[in-house]
Write an enzyme that holds these catalytic residues in place. Structure first.
Site, PDB file in Angstrom:
ATOM      1  N   HIS A  49      -6.153  -1.178   8.350  1.00  0.00           N
ATOM      2  CA  HIS A  49      -5.329  -0.975   6.903  1.00  0.00           C
ATOM      3  C   HIS A  49      -4.867  -2.314   7.395  1.00  0.00           C
ATOM      4  O   HIS A  49      -5.184  -2.894   6.833  1.00  0.00           O
ATOM      5  CB  HIS A  49      -4.355   0.569   7.347  1.00  0.00           C
ATOM      6  CG  HIS A  49      -3.511   0.045   6.237  1.00  0.00           C
ATOM      7  ND1 HIS A  49      -4.827   0.198   4.852  1.00  0.00           N
ATOM      8  CD2 HIS A  49      -2.482  -0.129   5.875  1.00  0.00           C
ATOM      9  CE1 HIS A  49      -3.511   0.559   3.617  1.00  0.00           C
ATOM     10  NE2 HIS A  49      -2.478   0.136   4.151  1.00  0.00           N
ATOM     11  N   HIS A  96      -3.425   3.068  -2.526  1.00  0.00           N
ATOM     12  CA  HIS A  96      -2.840   4.080  -1.782  1.00  0.00           C
ATOM     13  C   HIS A  96      -3.532   5.281  -1.596  1.00  0.00           C
ATOM     14  O   HIS A  96      -2.557   6.389  -2.638  1.00  0.00           O
ATOM     15  CB  HIS A  96      -0.805   4.224  -2.145  1.00  0.00           C
ATOM     16  CG  HIS A  96       0.344   3.745  -1.585  1.00  0.00           C
ATOM     17  ND1 HIS A  96       1.032   4.720  -1.304  1.00  0.00           N
ATOM     18  CD2 HIS A  96      -0.145   3.050  -0.239  1.00  0.00           C
ATOM     19  CE1 HIS A  96       1.744   4.050  -0.490  1.00  0.00           C
ATOM     20  NE2 HIS A  96       1.189   2.682  -0.116  1.00  0.00           N
TER      21      HIS A  96
END
Length: 748
Positions: A49, A96
């Site tokens: 990430h 998200h």
């Protein structure tokens, strides 16, 4: 230095998501075994990430430059593009996905908050938001729960923050049953020369943390987003952050005020990996270091460990480096906005990060070795073509029956008009405030992309606007990643062109499964190659974006590869804003672009005929470019009344959507040389429907011939019926009722 007594082993590193070779590399960098805090730091900063370790080698191949680019791709909080009149547009899209799969309301809300912080840390005031959503089967109670939570989270946060949501897209497919995709896009405006940077330099300059207090929410959120969703993922709910849009609104105003003071050296949003990410990235960029006292960080919970403070992803926080001697000025501004503003350290020339707690040095790490483009690992993953790819190519259109008479034509029309992937998104959009700020020009003038009016602080309203869109059909990309991603970029450009704008640049959100799966990685590589080709063709460089891997589960496998394209365009003259709706009965209707005997990967083939295996729709990049150039000239020469591109559902759905606004209809003839289903419902690319006054007939046809672009006269706009080959298929009123109320009926 003093360390935790029991030094971690590889087993600890493995639990934190690190590979054996990564643990060894950390020991080499430090010249010793890391303590637990240091290992935690590396684990989040080297997570997929944060580090893009499995994607960066391919992301570097994307085109990144143009005369308008004011920030290097990936090096700032968001992209920045010069749009003239002394203004620049900052824009970005981020995912998200994992948080929204577990806690949809906060997952989506904090996604909106995070992307807007990326914009205003550039010094830009956000003016518009979009979102790109994917969910599983809409009839599933789980999907309905996720959809309700995500939409409410986006609406509540965006509405309270005061930024209009001006458009977006949503698709439903079983491949997203476990892993929904929630991609949030934001755009903001800043005066050229007044933008901020995410950097740190100047020995002795103070380092502040501003905004909300730090809690335990979101700890290891970056690591959580770098692994598959499993049955045990619910145990990681603390990894989902909690947002406060009212706090963010205060933070926006305070941030823009301190940036206006001229005393800010650098500023960065605390998103993934919190304090450690901001301190390391800013220090590495400025080639300096920092000393940080974690005891000075305002916290919401007592007795937090140092590693918890460093890794917390509590929302609405920024790291700010200011000029020494201006501390009181900064504190005064934040006091005015009733926000925390604590000096937690200062800049050093060591290029290392020294973190203290309770008077002890708890971590000593080199900034450069933590970050993307520095010492973070970069991998060339193996990839291999999946067997299904060649199987999809074997599809033969003759294996599918054509439409059998008028009754089936009506049945197909009703099926597509009421399909969740095509129908109105009214149930969703009515939960969003699209008019706050009064800049949205699309609410009452529907067009293929959103149009947002611009203001110059000195000149007031300008006669120009930004044009923004998000686009991707994951089914196309799954069928052929390279062609499918070229189509995603092309459709984004086509939407902007059909609205009257000029495409400028893109941001991307690359949603894929597990990168260690060679077939998933093959999809990723193909998509990046396709994106690169299309962006070069349209002169739309990549300003940055987001990679979201690990969108897969043991039950459903990987999601469709979904490289969402967020594109920025410019409408130099708002008088050229072109809408998609028919204006007058009797107007002529043309198809610009060549009709094809093609139903591949169409919604008709996929959901009505239930054929899942077919290649991407017919597409040629040069043809697409030429069609778009012709559409630009038609609009600029004011020859057309409406323009609407053909995408999901084919020609029929495009005509229907053009009819709804004024409750008009159409009377057209099909092409006897083509199958009826291909002509009406095929999704071959590079096609646009235009309508025009009869007086413009010769001018339109002459222009299209001069551009060597295929076109077909289809028929005329009528008073309210959908007539095909002389027979009424459905009335506009009935079609609109079907189209408008599908999602609302299912969800309510």
């Amino acid at each position: 230095m003093e360390t935790i007594e029991q030094l971690p082993t590889f087993e600890t590193a493995k639990k934190l998501g690190l590979l054996p070779e990564e643990f060894e590399k950390i020991k080499q960098i430090l010249g010793r075994t890391p303590n637990f805090t240091e290992l935690s730091i590396f684990s989040v900063m080297w997570s997929e990430h944060c580090s893009y370790k499995n994607s960066i080698v391919w992301l570097k191949t994307l085109p990144r430059d143009s005369d308008r680019m004011l920030a290097k791709a990936g090096e700032e909080n968001a992209g920045l593009v010069d749009i003239g009149d002394g203004l620049a547009c900052s824009f970005k899209i981020e995912s998200h996905n994992h948080p929204s799969a577990l806690e949809p309301y906060q997952g989506a809300a904090t996604g909106v908050g995070g992307i807007n912080r990326d914009i205003f840390t550039m010094g830009a005031r956000p003016i518009a938001q979009l979102n790109s959503l994917r969910f599983g089967n809409i009839n599933s109670p789980k999907t309905q729960r996720l959809l309700k939570g995500v939409v409410k989270g986006i609406g509540d946060y965006g509405n309270a923050f005061g930024i209009p949501t001006v458009g977006g897209e949503i698709y439903f497919d079983d491949c997203y049953n476990t892993n929904p995709l929630v991609n949030a896009f934001s755009a903001g405006i800043v005066e050229v020369g007044k933008q901020a940077s995410a950097t740190s330099y100047g020995v002795g300059n103070p380092v502040f943390i501003v905004g909300s207090a730090t809690g335990k929410d979101g700890i290891h959120g970056a690591t959580f987003a770098s692994e598959d969703i499993t049955d045990k993922s619910t145990e990681k709910l603390p990894a989902v952050q909690v947002g406060d849009p009212f706090m963010e609104k205060l933070l926006l105003e305070a941030t823009l005020e301190i940036l206006g003071s001229g005393y800010v050296i650098g500023i960065q949003d605390m998103g993934a990996a919190g304090i450690i990410c901001s301190t390391s990235e800013m220090s590495a960029k400025g080639e300096h270091g920092m000393i940080i006292d974690l005891d000075k960080v305002p916290t919401r919970q007592s007795n937090m460990h140092g590693w918890e403070i460093l890794l917390s992803e509590s929302q609405e926080r920024m790291l700010v480096v200011v000029q020494k001697g201006k501390e009181d000025l900064i504190k005064t501004i934040f006091d005015k906005w009733d926000l925390h503003c604590a000096q937690i350290g200062e800049v050093t020339d060591t290029q290392r990060l020294h973190f203290y707690q309770h008077g002890k040095l708890i971590a000593d790490v080199p900034a450069e070795d933590l970050v993307l483009g520095g010492g973070a690992p970069q991998y060339h993953r193996k990839y291999s073509e999946p067997a299904y790819y060649q199987e999809f190519k074997k599809f033969d259109i003759n294996s599918v029956a054509d439409i059998n008479g008028q009754a089936e034509l009506v049945k197909i029309a009703e099926h597509l008009l009421s399909h969740p992937n095509i129908c109105s998104r009214k149930w969703i959009t009515e939960q969003y405030d699209s008019t706050v700020g009064t800049a949205n020009r699309s609410t009452n003038r529907p067009s293929d992309a959103a149009v947002v009016r611009l203001r110059n602080p000195e000149k007031g309203n300008l006669d120009k606007a930004i044009v923004i869109t998000v686009d991707c059909n994951g089914r196309y990309v799954n069928a052929d990643p390279e062609i499918g991603c070229q189509i995603a970029v092309s459709e984004a450009a086509r939407n902007i062109v059909c609205t009257g704008g000029e495409p400028l640049a893109i941001t991307n959100n690359l949603n894929f499964g597990n990168p260690y799966n060679p077939e998933v990685y093959w999809q990723f590589v193909g998509a990046v190659k396709g994106m690169s080709k299309a962006c070069i063709k349209f002169s739309t460089p990549v300003t940055g974006g987001n990679v979201s891997f690990y969108n897969q589960s043991s039950d459903d496998g990987p999601v469709f590869p979904t490289p969402t394209i967020g594109m920025l365009g410019l409408l130099e003259n708002t008088e050229n804003h072109m809408t998609l709706n028919f204006k007058n009965a009797g107007d002529l209707i043309y198809l610009v672009g060549e009709p094809k005997n093609d139903i591949a990967s169409s919604e008709y083939l996929y959901s009505y005929r239930d054929v899942k295996a077919s290649p991407a729709p017919a597409f040629d990049l040069d043809t697409e470019f030429n069609v778009q150039q012709a559409i630009k000239e038609l609009i600029q020469n004011k020859l057309v009344q409406s323009v609407h591109d053909i995408s999901d559902g084919g020609l029929f759905i495009t005509l229907a959507e053009s009819s709804f606004t004024n409750e008009l209809g159409f009377s057209i003839k099909t092409d006897a040389q083509l199958r009826t289903d291909a002509f009406l419902f095929g999704e071959a690319q590079s096609r646009v429907v235009i309508s025009a006054n009869n007086s413009q007939k010769d001018s339109i046809e002459n222009l299209l011939r001069s551009k060597n672009v295929s076109f077909t006269f289809l028929g005329e706009v009528n008073e309210g019926s959908f007539i095909i080959d002389g027979e009424t298929v459905i009335t506009c009123k009935t079609a609109k009722n079907l189209y408008d109320n599908v999602i609302g009926k299912i969800m309510n």
